[in-house]
Each structure stands twice: as structure tokens, then as C-alpha cells.
Enzyme design. Structure first.
Site, PDB file in Angstrom:
ATOM      1  N   ARG A   6       0.948  -1.165   0.105  1.00 21.42           N
ATOM      2  CA  ARG A   6       0.007   0.130   0.080  1.00 21.42           C
ATOM      3  C   ARG A   6       0.867   1.286   0.070  1.00 21.42           C
ATOM      4  NH1 ARG A   6      -3.008  -1.459   5.428  1.00 21.42           N
ATOM      5  NH2 ARG A   6      -0.886  -1.899   5.791  1.00 21.42           N
TER       6      ARG A   6
ATOM      7  N   LYS B 261       4.955 -17.813   7.143  1.00 20.75           N
ATOM      8  CA  LYS B 261       4.565 -18.679   8.686  1.00 20.75           C
ATOM      9  C   LYS B 261       3.835 -17.303   9.344  1.00 20.75           C
ATOM     10  CE  LYS B 261       6.937 -18.732  12.276  1.00 20.75           C
ATOM     11  NZ  LYS B 261       7.936 -17.570  12.720  1.00 20.75           N
TER      12      LYS B 261
ATOM     13  N   HIS C 250      11.616 -21.293   7.257  1.00 20.22           N
ATOM     14  CA  HIS C 250      12.997 -21.050   6.912  1.00 20.22           C
ATOM     15  C   HIS C 250      14.165 -22.112   7.774  1.00 20.22           C
ATOM     16  CE1 HIS C 250      13.502 -18.637  10.453  1.00 20.22           C
ATOM     17  NE2 HIS C 250      14.820 -18.482  10.450  1.00 20.22           N
TER      18      HIS C 250
ATOM     19  N   LYS D  76      17.897 -24.574   6.479  1.00 23.36           N
ATOM     20  CA  LYS D  76      19.250 -24.642   7.083  1.00 23.36           C
ATOM     21  C   LYS D  76      19.844 -25.764   6.691  1.00 23.36           C
ATOM     22  CE  LYS D  76      17.682 -21.756  11.078  1.00 23.36           C
ATOM     23  NZ  LYS D  76      18.441 -20.520  10.736  1.00 23.36           N
TER      24      LYS D  76
ATOM     25  N   GLU E 295      17.171 -18.453  22.088  1.00 23.10           N
ATOM     26  CA  GLU E 295      17.553 -17.200  21.416  1.00 23.10           C
ATOM     27  C   GLU E 295      18.101 -16.301  22.332  1.00 23.10           C
ATOM     28  OE1 GLU E 295      15.165 -15.923  17.899  1.00 23.10           O
ATOM     29  OE2 GLU E 295      13.672 -16.740  19.158  1.00 23.10           O
TER      30      GLU E 295
ATOM     31  N   ASP F 231       5.120 -18.823  17.320  1.00 25.50           N
ATOM     32  CA  ASP F 231       6.323 -18.254  16.534  1.00 25.50           C
ATOM     33  C   ASP F 231       7.272 -19.226  16.131  1.00 25.50           C
ATOM     34  OD1 ASP F 231       7.652 -16.004  15.337  1.00 25.50           O
ATOM     35  OD2 ASP F 231       9.018 -15.931  17.246  1.00 25.50           O
TER      36      ASP F 231
ATOM     37  N   HIS G 114       9.068 -24.294  13.562  1.00 25.40           N
ATOM     38  CA  HIS G 114      10.332 -24.619  13.605  1.00 25.40           C
ATOM     39  C   HIS G 114      10.791 -25.766  14.539  1.00 25.40           C
ATOM     40  CE1 HIS G 114      10.613 -20.902  11.651  1.00 25.40           C
ATOM     41  NE2 HIS G 114      10.999 -20.051  12.639  1.00 25.40           N
TER      42      HIS G 114
ATOM     43  N   LYS H  54      13.250 -16.904  24.396  1.00 23.10           N
ATOM     44  CA  LYS H  54      13.915 -15.617  24.042  1.00 23.10           C
ATOM     45  C   LYS H  54      14.432 -15.086  25.492  1.00 23.10           C
ATOM     46  CE  LYS H  54      11.430 -13.915  19.989  1.00 23.10           C
ATOM     47  NZ  LYS H  54      12.286 -14.494  18.862  1.00 23.10           N
TER      48      LYS H  54
HETATM   49  P1  NDP Z   1       5.993  -5.884   8.167  1.00 21.28           P
HETATM   50  O1  NDP Z   1       4.870  -5.373   8.920  1.00 21.28           O
HETATM   51  O2  NDP Z   1       7.224  -5.311   8.173  1.00 21.28           O
HETATM   52  O3  NDP Z   1       5.612  -5.926   6.664  1.00 21.28           O
HETATM   53  C1  NDP Z   1       4.203  -6.055   6.174  1.00 21.28           C
HETATM   54  C2  NDP Z   1       4.165  -5.842   4.752  1.00 21.28           C
HETATM   55  O4  NDP Z   1       2.781  -6.267   4.245  1.00 21.28           O
HETATM   56  C3  NDP Z   1       4.339  -4.374   4.440  1.00 21.28           C
HETATM   57  O5  NDP Z   1       4.658  -4.426   2.999  1.00 21.28           O
HETATM   58  C4  NDP Z   1       2.797  -3.860   4.360  1.00 21.28           C
HETATM   59  O6  NDP Z   1       2.884  -2.731   3.274  1.00 21.28           O
HETATM   60  C5  NDP Z   1       2.109  -5.075   3.656  1.00 21.28           C
HETATM   61  N1  NDP Z   1       0.818  -4.854   4.081  1.00 21.28           N
HETATM   62  C6  NDP Z   1       0.261  -5.018   5.036  1.00 21.28           C
HETATM   63  N2  NDP Z   1      -1.146  -5.336   5.231  1.00 21.28           N
HETATM   64  C7  NDP Z   1      -1.387  -4.883   3.900  1.00 21.28           C
HETATM   65  C8  NDP Z   1      -2.754  -4.663   3.054  1.00 21.28           C
HETATM   66  N3  NDP Z   1      -3.850  -4.838   3.524  1.00 21.28           N
HETATM   67  N4  NDP Z   1      -2.734  -4.440   1.740  1.00 21.28           N
HETATM   68  C9  NDP Z   1      -1.270  -4.388   1.213  1.00 21.28           C
HETATM   69  N5  NDP Z   1      -0.225  -4.457   1.928  1.00 21.28           N
HETATM   70  C10 NDP Z   1      -0.291  -4.751   3.034  1.00 21.28           C
HETATM   71  O7  NDP Z   1       5.786  -7.437   8.130  1.00 21.28           O
HETATM   72  P2  NDP Z   1       6.972  -8.426   8.160  1.00 21.28           P
HETATM   73  O8  NDP Z   1       7.889  -8.397   6.783  1.00 21.28           O
HETATM   74  O9  NDP Z   1       7.907  -8.684   9.454  1.00 21.28           O
HETATM   75  O10 NDP Z   1       6.319 -10.186   8.037  1.00 21.28           O
HETATM   76  C11 NDP Z   1       5.680 -10.285   6.826  1.00 21.28           C
HETATM   77  C12 NDP Z   1       5.337 -11.885   6.631  1.00 21.28           C
HETATM   78  O11 NDP Z   1       6.293 -12.477   6.782  1.00 21.28           O
HETATM   79  C13 NDP Z   1       4.312 -12.221   7.961  1.00 21.28           C
HETATM   80  O12 NDP Z   1       3.472 -13.161   7.519  1.00 21.28           O
HETATM   81  C14 NDP Z   1       5.241 -12.804   9.027  1.00 21.28           C
HETATM   82  O13 NDP Z   1       4.865 -13.633  10.056  1.00 21.28           O
HETATM   83  C15 NDP Z   1       6.551 -13.518   8.070  1.00 21.28           C
HETATM   84  N6  NDP Z   1       7.729 -13.573   8.564  1.00 21.28           N
HETATM   85  C16 NDP Z   1       8.531 -12.320   8.928  1.00 21.28           C
HETATM   86  C17 NDP Z   1       9.799 -12.584   9.465  1.00 21.28           C
HETATM   87  C18 NDP Z   1      10.784 -11.344   9.733  1.00 21.28           C
HETATM   88  O14 NDP Z   1      11.992 -11.450  10.199  1.00 21.28           O
HETATM   89  N7  NDP Z   1      10.394 -10.334   9.605  1.00 21.28           N
HETATM   90  C19 NDP Z   1      10.237 -13.868   9.740  1.00 21.28           C
HETATM   91  C20 NDP Z   1       9.574 -15.203   9.635  1.00 21.28           C
HETATM   92  C21 NDP Z   1       8.410 -14.908   8.903  1.00 21.28           C
HETATM   93  P3  NDP Z   1       2.090  -1.428   3.613  1.00 21.28           P
HETATM   94  O15 NDP Z   1       1.976  -0.896   4.900  1.00 21.28           O
HETATM   95  O16 NDP Z   1       2.904  -0.569   2.615  1.00 21.28           O
HETATM   96  O17 NDP Z   1       1.095  -1.882   2.859  1.00 21.28           O
HETATM   97  C1  BG6 Z   2      11.422 -16.601  13.269  1.00 22.21           C
HETATM   98  C2  BG6 Z   2      10.816 -16.004  14.258  1.00 22.21           C
HETATM   99  O1  BG6 Z   2      10.610 -17.367  12.603  1.00 22.21           O
HETATM  100  O2  BG6 Z   2      12.452 -17.182  13.360  1.00 22.21           O
HETATM  101  C3  BG6 Z   2      11.664 -15.151  15.191  1.00 22.21           C
HETATM  102  O3  BG6 Z   2       9.645 -15.274  13.963  1.00 22.21           O
HETATM  103  C4  BG6 Z   2      12.900 -15.976  15.619  1.00 22.21           C
HETATM  104  O4  BG6 Z   2      11.026 -14.770  16.335  1.00 22.21           O
HETATM  105  C5  BG6 Z   2      13.461 -16.469  14.152  1.00 22.21           C
HETATM  106  O5  BG6 Z   2      13.675 -15.137  16.096  1.00 22.21           O
HETATM  107  C6  BG6 Z   2      14.763 -17.263  14.677  1.00 22.21           C
HETATM  108  O6  BG6 Z   2      15.297 -17.943  13.373  1.00 22.21           O
HETATM  109  P1  BG6 Z   2      17.047 -17.993  13.216  1.00 22.21           P
HETATM  110  O7  BG6 Z   2      17.222 -18.574  11.809  1.00 22.21           O
HETATM  111  O8  BG6 Z   2      17.556 -16.675  13.890  1.00 22.21           O
HETATM  112  O9  BG6 Z   2      17.046 -19.277  14.480  1.00 22.21           O
END
Ligand code: NDP
Ligand code: BG6
Length: 501
Positions: free
Chosen positions: A58, A160, A190, A194, A228, A247, A252, A352
Site C-alpha cells: 500500500r 508462516k 526457513h 538450513k 535465543e 512463533d 520450527h 527468548k
Molecule cells: P511488516 O509489517 O514489516 O510488513 C508487512 C508488509 O505487508 C508491508 O509491506 C505492508 O505494506 C504490507 N501490507 C500489510 N497489510 C497490507 C494490506 N492490507 N494491503 C497491502 N499491503 C499490506 O511484516 P514482516 O515483513 O515482518 O512480515 C511479513 C510476513 O513474513 C508475515 O507473515 C510474518 O509472519 C512473516 N515472517 C517475517 C519474518 C521477519 O523476520 N520479519 C520472519 C518469518 C516470517 P504497506 O503497509 O505498505 O501496505
Molecule cells: C522466526 C521467528 O521465524 O525465527 C523469530 O519469527 C525468531 O522470532 C527467528 O527470532 C529465529 O530464526 P533463526 O534462523 O535466527 O533461528
């Protein structure tokens, strides 16, 4: 490996011309994990000349803004990444708006022409899980769920957590399967990417010496630790909804467990391995409804000292309620009801703000039946154990008794150690690199099949229910310690103790 070519570093994989469409392109995962992974794959020439990225979210951004952002996500920059990002495209839009998908169709068609008539599509759901059903629906409505050329592919990678509990995961499957065939669905965890998690398969099934011992006759108990040292950082809001169960445990931990418990697969392809993993998870016995607190400990960190730095308590973290009862630590005693593992307790702990980051599996073997020289020893000899260290410093250690040099017959525990990076010089792929490549190659082996997700939710759902009850005990531990005393007590009741990693 399975349906597609292998992505092993010793073979040249061949990815067909494709576009990766990232929903959630302005988010943390895209910048921190996906872009560095793609840059590495491009630099190491795993991806074809005809490969590009379309970001959708968005946040208002032009193509150039997006290119700059993605370019900056990879440090230090690589010349090949400069060239690749110059072709990236970005679409600003809501996921429930047909206009977003009409625009996407237009952009993909432009790529198809530029790529000489073939443009496969891999959609990555890197947005909040609440958007997954609407994304699936919108892709279906726009007719973007089928290949545009014979032999081409359209696949989705779903992040996830897949659902919030057993029922919502089933509902999500219903929505997904109305639009995509299971063969198009890549549920990512992920941990499966590994190298050392995959090495569990090699250790067990490429060697004749371990497997005969890998059962109830020789194994006393199994211990899995996912620890962690980090807290929840800026992800407090997300973590309040998830907790350690959703989580880490549901995904995992269950994946690692499945690989430890499973039977040898008939074939090392996607279904061969996943059939055995799901059978193993199915054998994990349902938690009882009564006295659950004897088998499960939930806990939360308080203020403490981690790696010599002061750490605040969970309830003071950004985005966390001061009354929160969300678990940052879980310990469980699991039972498995099958021929191989009946009667062998499986102890799992994750948390954690523990003293260090370590993921390991320990197979504790039964003690030797008779030690003729035991009376000469001042200290009890510890039974043998095999420690599989998944991260960091990946490796395997076998702990065994050896005679201490000298006249007296004294035996002391020592260990044979194998360290991954001392033995192998080959460059490996990290989790996201490996899994992105596998998805582009059509190899589902390291992705989670629908029935595995449901078995994992079945196992944790009684705990989710119990944790929703304010009367379920919430133990506390100081940040930087190995969890609450209640967790030690749980294993001590069985006459055992946690290993100090
Ligand atoms: P963020 O909150 O950083 O990013 C979410 C993204 O989704 C943004 O780009 C946001 O963009 C977009 N978004 C959210 N709602 C909407 C909507 N209604 N319409 C359009 N775009 C939307 O989250 P993360 O990147 O941390 O996580 C994303 C996914 O990855 C989740 O499912 C999370 O569980 C998973 N994940 C994340 C990890 C991490 O390390 N970050 C690790 C493992 C899994 P905008 O606001 O511009 O719309
Ligand atoms: C992610 C969890 O899936 O795995 C995090 O959302 C966590 O909370 C991470 O820290 C751990 O991954 P790794 O590869 O660092 O063990």
C-alpha cells in the site's frame, strides 16, 4: 530431489524465465531477508538472465523509489544487483482492490513480452497472515493463478504462521485450494532451508551406524533446544499475538522433531520425505486435558542481564501490554506412540532472552547396563549422548567414556567433535536463498505440506487453549538465565535434567 531439478551446489540448477511478485514488498522480511537472498542467488548465477521482481504494497512508491530501496537493502552492493534492480517494478495497491491485480496483470504481460513470450510467476506472500485469504481470492478472481504458457508455472510461497490454530489453518487451506492446486503451494519455514537441519537426514539415513541405535531400545530420552538471546525487539505487537508457541513451536520445532522421529523414507523426494514426516507428527500423543501443567511450562522473561548487557522485562518491551501473559518461553514433555519411540520422553524448550543463541538436538542414550569398574570412580559416568548442533557453529558431537591415562582405571566423559565449517569448504546457501531457489525450481521437498501443518497445529492447539486460560501458570525467569525453575522441575520429576549447552 523431487519434481524439479536439484539446487545442490554441485549441480547447475536451471530456473526458467520468471518473475517474483512480492506482496508485502515495503516490509521488514522483504528488505532484511528476501533481497539479500536474491542478490546472492543472482550474483552466484543461480538465476536466469530473464528474472525480475514486482513489489506490491500500500505504501506509495514509484518504480525508482522501490529500486533504490531494494538496492539499499543489500550491503555491500554488488554490481550484478545494480543491473538486476534496474528492472524491478512496483505497484501501489490494496489487496482487495481488483485494480491492483489488473495493474499486476499488465506489468506481468510486459515482462512476458520482454522475456520472449515466457514468464513464469512466483507469488511471495510476505504480508501479514490476515491478508493471505484475500490475496488468494484476488489472484483467482484476476485469473492470475494459472500459467500463461504450456509447461509454465504459477506458484505461491506462503509465509508462516499458516493459520492461528487448527481450525483457521483448515479454513485457510479451503480458501487456498479453491484457487491453487497443492502442487502450486509452497509453505515456507526457513528452518528447513538450513543446511544443518537437512543434515539430520544425512546423519540418519546416509550412515549405517546411527540408525540401529535410533529407537527406544537405546535412546533414553531426546532433548530439543531452540534458544535465543534476543528479545522481541520492535516486534512486540506481532509477538503479543503469536507467543513462542505460534512463533517457534508450531513450525520450527515441529519440523525439527519430525526429522528426528521419522522413519527412513522410501524415496528422498518431496512426497517420500513428507509422507514420513507427517506419520511421525501423527504419532505424537495429544496432550492431556488435566494436569497439563505437569507436562508443559509457560514462562515470560523479566529484567536481567544477557551477554553482559542489561535487558528489560518482556512487559516493558515496545508494543507489549504491561499485563501481558504471552509466553516467551515454553518447555514441554512430549510422548510419541509408535513402535520406535514408545516410552521415550521428548523434552523440548524454546525461549527468548536465554543466555545464548543455540539450536540443538540431543539424543541421550541409555546408560551402560553394568560398569565393572564403577566403584573405582569418584564421579558417576554420564551416559553417551549425540549432540546435533544446528546453529551456530553447526556440527555433531558424540560424548562417550574414555580411560583417563594413568595406573588407575578411571573413565571420564570426553567427546568426538565434528565442525561443519572445518570439514567443508563448499559455499552453502542460507535458508531463504535455498528455499527461494527450490521454489523457482519446483522442488517442494523443503516446504511444508498441508497435512504436516495440520498435525503440527493438532499438537499445539491444546496448549493454545490452556494458555488462553488466565489460571494456567505463567512462570517467570530473569533474562539471561536458562528459563524458570519450573522447567527444571518438570524434567527432574522424570529423574533427568536439561543439558547446559
Ligand atoms: P511488516 O509489517 O514489516 O510488513 C508487512 C508488509 O505487508 C508491508 O509491506 C505492508 O505494506 C504490507 N501490507 C500489510 N497489510 C497490507 C494490506 N492490507 N494491503 C497491502 N499491503 C499490506 O511484516 P514482516 O515483513 O515482518 O512480515 C511479513 C510476513 O513474513 C508475515 O507473515 C510474518 O509472519 C512473516 N515472517 C517475517 C519474518 C521477519 O523476520 N520479519 C520472519 C518469518 C516470517 P504497506 O503497509 O505498505 O501496505
Ligand atoms: C522466526 C521467528 O521465524 O525465527 C523469530 O519469527 C525468531 O522470532 C527467528 O527470532 C529465529 O530464526 P533463526 O534462523 O535466527 O533461528
Amino acid at each position: 530431489m523431487s519434481d524439479g531439478a536439484s539446487s545442490s551446489a554441485t549441480q547447475t540448477p536451471s530456473v526458467a524465465p520468471s518473475v517474483l511478485v512480492i506482496f508485502g514488498a515495503s516490509g521488514d522480511l522483504t528488505s532484511r531477508k528476501l533481497m539479500p537472498a536474491l542478490a546472492e542467488l543472482i550474483d552466484r548465477k543461480f538465476l536466469p538472465e530473464h528474472f525480475s521482481v514486482v513489489g506490491v504494497a500500500r505504501t506509495e512508491m514509484s518504480d525508482d523509489d522501490f529500486r533504490t530501496r531494494m538496492h539499499e537493502a543489500v550491503q555491500p552492493a554488488l554490481p550484478s544487483w545494480d543491473t538486476a534492480t534496474a528492472q524491478f517494478r512496483y505497484i501501489t495497491g490494496e489487496y482487495n482492490e481488483p485494480a491492483t491485480f489488473a495493474k499486476l496483470d499488465e506489468v506481468l504481460n510486459e515482462f512476458e513480452v520482454a522475456m520472449g513470450g515466457v514468464c513464469n510467476r512466483l507469488y511471495y506472500f510476505a504480508a501479514p497472515p490476515s491478508t493471505f485469504p484475500i490475496l488468494v481470492d484476488s489472484l483467482g478472481q484476476a485469473g492470475l493463478n494459472q500459467p500463461t504458457t504450456p509447461g509454465g508455472f504459477v506458484r505461491i510461497i506462503v509465509e508462516k504462521p499458516y493459520g492461528r490454530d487448527a481450525e483457521s489453518a483448515l479454513e485457510l487451506d479451503r480458501v487456498v485450494h479453491a484457487v491453487f492446486d497443492e502442487s502450486q503451494v509452497y509453505r515456507i519455514d526457513h528452518y528447513l532451508g538450513k543446511e544443518t537441519v537437512q543434515n539430520l537426514l544425512a546423519l540418519r539415513f546416509a550412515n549405517a551406524i546411527f540408525e540401529p541405535l535410533w529407537n527406544r531400545q537405546y535412546v533414553d530420552h531426546v532433548e530439543v533446544t531452540v534458544s535465543e538471546s534476543i528479545g522481541v525487539g520492535h516486534r512486540g505487537g506481532f509477538y503479543e499475538e503469536a507467543g513462542a508457541l505460534r512463533d517457534i513451536v508450531q513450525n520450527h520445532v515441529m519440523q525439527v522433531l519430525a526429522l528426528i522421529l521419522m522413519e527412513p523414507p522410501a524415496t528422498m523426494d518431496a512426497n517420500g520425505i513428507r509422507d514420513e514426516k507427517v506419520k511421525a507428527l501423527r504419532s505424537v500423543v495429544d496432550f492431556p486435558e488435566t494436569d497439563l501443567d505437569q507436562r508443559v511450562v509457560r514462562a515470560q522473561y523479566d529484567i536481567g542481564l544477557v551477554e553482559d548487557e542489561k535487558a528489560i522485562g518482556y512487559r516493558n518491551e515496545e508494543g507489549v501490554s504491561p499485563q501481558s501473559s504471552t509466553e516467551t518461553y515454553v518447555a514441554m514433555n512430549l510422548k510419541v506412540d509408535n513402535w520406535r519411540w514408545a516410552g521415550v520422553p521428548i523434552y523440548v524448550r524454546t525461549g527468548k532472552r536465554l543466555p545464548k543463541r543455540i539450536t540443538e538436538v540431543v539424543m541421550h542414550f541409555r546408560a551402560a547396563p553394568h560398569l565393572a569398574f564403577a566403584q573405582k570412580m569418584s564421579k558417576k559416568l554420564e551416559p553417551n549422548s549425540l549432540i546435533v548442533r544446528i546453529q551456530p557453529d553447526s556440527g555433531i558431537s558424540l560424548r562417550f567414556g574414555a580411560k583417563v591415562p594413568g595406573q588407575a582405571f578411571v573413565v571420564r566423559t570426553t567427546s568426538m567433535d565434528f565442525a561443519y565449517d572445518e570439514q567443508f569448504t563448499e559455499e552453502d546457501l542460507d535458508g531463504y536463498e535455498r528455499l527461494l531457489l527450490d521454489a523457482l525450481l519446483g522442488d517442494q521437498t523443503l516446504f511444508i505440506r498441508s497435512d504436516e501443518v495440520h498435525e503440527a497445529w493438532r499438537i499445539v492447539t491444546p496448549l493454545l487453549r490452556a494458555f488462553a486460560d488466565p489460571d494456567f501458570p505463567l512462570a517467570r525467569y530473569a533474562a539471561g538465565t536458562w528459563g524458570p525453575t519450573e522447567s527444571d522441575a518438570m524434567v527432574q520429576r522424570d529423574g533427568r535434567k536439561w543439558r547446559q549447552p
